[in-house]
Design a protein around this motif. Structure first.
Motif, PDB file in Angstrom:
ATOM      1  N   ASP A  83      63.848 -22.560 -34.141  1.00 29.89           N
ATOM      2  CA  ASP A  83      65.072 -23.137 -34.709  1.00 29.89           C
ATOM      3  C   ASP A  83      64.904 -23.332 -36.213  1.00 29.89           C
ATOM      4  O   ASP A  83      63.800 -23.591 -36.701  1.00 29.89           O
ATOM      5  N   GLU A  84      66.000 -23.253 -36.927  1.00 29.70           N
ATOM      6  CA  GLU A  84      65.986 -23.498 -38.364  1.00 29.70           C
ATOM      7  C   GLU A  84      66.223 -24.968 -38.681  1.00 29.70           C
ATOM      8  O   GLU A  84      65.716 -25.488 -39.673  1.00 29.70           O
ATOM      9  N   VAL A  85      67.026 -25.636 -37.843  1.00 30.61           N
ATOM     10  CA  VAL A  85      67.326 -27.056 -38.049  1.00 30.61           C
ATOM     11  C   VAL A  85      67.032 -27.819 -36.763  1.00 30.61           C
ATOM     12  O   VAL A  85      67.004 -27.242 -35.669  1.00 30.61           O
ATOM     13  N   HIS A  86      66.814 -29.110 -36.913  1.00 33.39           N
ATOM     14  CA  HIS A  86      66.521 -29.959 -35.765  1.00 33.39           C
ATOM     15  C   HIS A  86      67.773 -30.132 -34.914  1.00 33.39           C
ATOM     16  O   HIS A  86      68.860 -30.377 -35.440  1.00 33.39           O
ATOM     17  N   TYR A  87      67.612 -30.023 -33.610  1.00 34.07           N
ATOM     18  CA  TYR A  87      68.754 -30.062 -32.694  1.00 34.07           C
ATOM     19  C   TYR A  87      69.479 -31.402 -32.749  1.00 34.07           C
ATOM     20  O   TYR A  87      70.700 -31.453 -32.585  1.00 34.07           O
ATOM     21  N   VAL A  88      68.756 -32.490 -32.992  1.00 37.53           N
ATOM     22  CA  VAL A  88      69.354 -33.829 -33.002  1.00 37.53           C
ATOM     23  C   VAL A  88      69.845 -34.217 -34.388  1.00 37.53           C
ATOM     24  O   VAL A  88      70.982 -34.663 -34.555  1.00 37.53           O
ATOM     25  N   THR A  89      69.016 -34.044 -35.396  1.00 40.96           N
ATOM     26  CA  THR A  89      69.349 -34.552 -36.735  1.00 40.96           C
ATOM     27  C   THR A  89      70.047 -33.523 -37.616  1.00 40.96           C
ATOM     28  O   THR A  89      70.668 -33.898 -38.615  1.00 40.96           O
ATOM     29  N   GLY A  90      69.901 -32.242 -37.292  1.00 39.19           N
ATOM     30  CA  GLY A  90      70.474 -31.190 -38.128  1.00 39.19           C
ATOM     31  C   GLY A  90      69.723 -30.944 -39.413  1.00 39.19           C
ATOM     32  O   GLY A  90      70.173 -30.183 -40.267  1.00 39.19           O
ATOM     33  N   ARG A  91      68.554 -31.546 -39.552  1.00 39.25           N
ATOM     34  CA  ARG A  91      67.766 -31.377 -40.773  1.00 39.25           C
ATOM     35  C   ARG A  91      66.837 -30.163 -40.639  1.00 39.25           C
ATOM     36  O   ARG A  91      66.425 -29.811 -39.538  1.00 39.25           O
ATOM     37  N   GLU A 145      58.159 -21.908 -30.175  1.00 35.68           N
ATOM     38  CA  GLU A 145      59.385 -21.144 -29.962  1.00 35.68           C
ATOM     39  C   GLU A 145      60.624 -22.037 -29.972  1.00 35.68           C
ATOM     40  O   GLU A 145      60.553 -23.238 -29.711  1.00 35.68           O
ATOM     41  N   ASP A 146      61.772 -21.418 -30.245  1.00 36.55           N
ATOM     42  CA  ASP A 146      63.004 -22.182 -30.427  1.00 36.55           C
ATOM     43  C   ASP A 146      63.349 -23.045 -29.217  1.00 36.55           C
ATOM     44  O   ASP A 146      63.827 -24.176 -29.368  1.00 36.55           O
ATOM     45  N   TYR A 147      63.101 -22.570 -27.998  1.00 36.95           N
ATOM     46  CA  TYR A 147      63.528 -23.334 -26.830  1.00 36.95           C
ATOM     47  C   TYR A 147      62.721 -24.612 -26.629  1.00 36.95           C
ATOM     48  O   TYR A 147      63.132 -25.507 -25.892  1.00 36.95           O
ATOM     49  N   HIS A 148      61.555 -24.730 -27.296  1.00 34.76           N
ATOM     50  CA  HIS A 148      60.759 -25.954 -27.207  1.00 34.76           C
ATOM     51  C   HIS A 148      61.238 -27.029 -28.181  1.00 34.76           C
ATOM     52  O   HIS A 148      60.966 -28.216 -27.973  1.00 34.76           O
ATOM     53  N   GLN A 149      61.899 -26.642 -29.265  1.00 32.72           N
ATOM     54  CA  GLN A 149      62.294 -27.603 -30.288  1.00 32.72           C
ATOM     55  C   GLN A 149      63.401 -28.517 -29.760  1.00 32.72           C
ATOM     56  O   GLN A 149      64.416 -28.043 -29.254  1.00 32.72           O
ATOM     57  N   GLY A 150      63.200 -29.835 -29.896  1.00 34.37           N
ATOM     58  CA  GLY A 150      64.207 -30.777 -29.412  1.00 34.37           C
ATOM     59  C   GLY A 150      64.489 -30.625 -27.931  1.00 34.37           C
ATOM     60  O   GLY A 150      65.606 -30.894 -27.478  1.00 34.37           O
ATOM     61  N   TYR A 151      63.473 -30.280 -27.151  1.00 38.11           N
ATOM     62  CA  TYR A 151      63.686 -29.865 -25.761  1.00 38.11           C
ATOM     63  C   TYR A 151      64.401 -30.912 -24.921  1.00 38.11           C
ATOM     64  O   TYR A 151      65.321 -30.586 -24.160  1.00 38.11           O
ATOM     65  N   LEU A 152      64.015 -32.177 -25.033  1.00 38.39           N
ATOM     66  CA  LEU A 152      64.614 -33.187 -24.171  1.00 38.39           C
ATOM     67  C   LEU A 152      66.014 -33.589 -24.616  1.00 38.39           C
ATOM     68  O   LEU A 152      66.739 -34.239 -23.851  1.00 38.39           O
ATOM     69  N   ALA A 153      66.423 -33.215 -25.814  1.00 40.68           N
ATOM     70  CA  ALA A 153      67.826 -33.367 -26.205  1.00 40.68           C
ATOM     71  C   ALA A 153      68.639 -32.197 -25.657  1.00 40.68           C
ATOM     72  O   ALA A 153      69.785 -32.381 -25.219  1.00 40.68           O
ATOM     73  N   LYS A 154      68.073 -31.015 -25.668  1.00 38.86           N
ATOM     74  CA  LYS A 154      68.745 -29.841 -25.104  1.00 38.86           C
ATOM     75  C   LYS A 154      68.784 -29.894 -23.577  1.00 38.86           C
ATOM     76  O   LYS A 154      69.710 -29.359 -22.954  1.00 38.86           O
ATOM     77  N   ASN A 155      67.761 -30.538 -22.985  1.00 38.18           N
ATOM     78  CA  ASN A 155      67.627 -30.621 -21.521  1.00 38.18           C
ATOM     79  C   ASN A 155      67.347 -32.076 -21.139  1.00 38.18           C
ATOM     80  O   ASN A 155      66.193 -32.447 -20.897  1.00 38.18           O
TER      81      ASN A 155
END
Length: 216
Positions: free
Chosen positions: A26-34, A184-194
């Motif tokens: 991911d380029e930005v954080h899934y939760v914060t967008g930073r 990998e991208d699917y691990h970033q912010g995983y518990l917010a995505k899942n």
């Protein structure tokens, strides 16, 4: 999130070769967008912690006031730009870690250390709960001499508290930070995505005395 059940670190001769190019993430954080890779505000600092499965660990830190952005990845090993599947073999030498970028005027490194010690069991060696293998080891990778001194002092303070509570010896690796490889991208912010995803971390129930009269 099971690894090959090994307690032995690979050598440079036995480690997987890896690859020259970074993994897609991911380029930005899934939760914060930073931005995960920066730029970060001037004066902000970075910390790196391994506490077992990095999905739950990342959530611990992104929820702390003063933390700017978090990212999960691999550190402390040999193989360049490893994949998740490669780290699970135990043949890259890496631990699952979280990189924490924080504002030192809002949260101290000592506060991050307190969260580190209290949110996992640092006495388990090459495992964390049911997650077994070198990739799940407890680790602090320090960025400078100040972080090293604070990490070691906090370990000693927490060991005293654990001993008083009848718990075992700390096995946490405290070492200089080497390369941090973004997972990998699917691990970033995983518990917010899942939101119902697996979280394997849990503390000892023993309070770390930092912040209650003992400084790191």
């Amino acid at each position: 999130m099971q690894s090959r059940k090994t307690h032995e670190m690979p050598t440079r001769d036995t480690a997987l070769p890896g690859r020259p190019d970074p993994l897609r993430t991911d380029e930005v954080h899934y939760v914060t967008g930073r931005p995960l890779k920066g730029p970060h505000p001037e004066g902000f600092q970075t910390a790196i912690f391994g506490m077992g499965c990095f999905w739950g660990v990342e959530r611990v830190f992104w929820q702390l006031p003063g933390v700017w952005v978090t990212a999960v990845g691999y550190s402390g090993g040999i193989t360049p730009n490893p994949t998740y599947e490669e780290t699970c073999t135990g043949l890259t030498g890496h631990a699952e870690v979280v990189q924490v970028v924080f504002n030192p005027h809002q949260i101290r490194y000592a506060d991050l250390l307190k969260a580190f010690w209290e949110n996992h069991d640092p006495t388990q060696g090459m495992r964390q709960g049911n997650d077994v293998g070198t990739t799940y080891r407890s680790a602090i990778y320090y960025l400078d001499d100040s972080q090293k001194a604070e990490a070691e002092a906090s370990r000693d303070a927490y060991q005293a508290a654990l001993t008083k509570a009848g718990r075992g010896d700390i096995t946490t690796e405290i070492a200089p930070a080497g390369p941090f490889y973004f997972a990998e991208d699917y691990h970033q912010g995983y518990l917010a995505k899942n939101p119902g995803g697996y979280c394997g971390i849990g503390g000892t129930g023993v309070t770390c005395p930092i912040g209650v009269g003992v400084e790191a």
